[in-house]
Design an enzyme around this catalytic site. Structure first.
Site, PDB file in Angstrom:
ATOM      1  N   CYS A   1       3.402  51.074 -69.385  1.00 27.35           N
ATOM      2  CA  CYS A   1       3.190  49.927 -68.489  1.00 27.35           C
ATOM      3  C   CYS A   1       1.697  49.672 -68.300  1.00 27.35           C
ATOM      4  O   CYS A   1       1.249  48.523 -68.267  1.00 27.35           O
ATOM      5  CB  CYS A   1       3.841  50.176 -67.127  1.00 27.35           C
TER       6      CYS A   1
ATOM      7  N   CYS B   1       3.925  54.686 -64.979  1.00 26.98           N
ATOM      8  CA  CYS B   1       4.396  54.508 -66.359  1.00 26.98           C
ATOM      9  C   CYS B   1       3.224  54.264 -67.312  1.00 26.98           C
ATOM     10  O   CYS B   1       2.525  53.256 -67.201  1.00 26.98           O
ATOM     11  CB  CYS B   1       5.378  53.333 -66.366  1.00 26.98           C
TER      12      CYS B   1
END
Length: 104
Positions: free
Chosen positions: A32, A29
């Site tokens: 993230c 991600c």
């Protein structure tokens, strides 16, 4: 305090006391990866008031499912084991502090 990796097995014991910020994330991600250094800065600034935990949703689907995590990063604040607030997506440290301030 250091940011702690939390699993399905130890999640409950890690959030049962005090104020805990939990970052639901995955290694693939992009946002993230962007929020990780912001959480490190946050930990350096307020680590004495708040524990920060990370849950890899790929490796710990039970915990992610239990809290209805549908997008990542999702940040949740737990107070003495109860989820009290939730935030989705990347936020810089300053915005995270503003969001967390009522929970200290």
């Amino acid at each position: 305090m250091a940011i702690k990796d939390v699993t399905d097995q130890n999640f409950t014991s890690e959030v049962e006391s005090g104020t805990v910020l939990v970052d639901f994330w995955a290694p693939w991600c992009g946002p993230c990866k962007m929020i990780a250094p912001e959480l490190e800065k946050l930990d350096q600034e307020v680590g004495d008031k708040l524990k920060i935990a990370k849950v890899n949703v790929d490796n710990n689907p039970d915990t992610a499912g239990r809290f209805g995590v549908m997008s990542i990063p999702t940040l949740m604040v737990f107070k003495d084991g109860e989820m009290v607030d939730k935030l989705h997506g990347f936020q810089p440290k300053e915005q995270l502090l503003e969001w967390l301030n009522p929970h200290f």
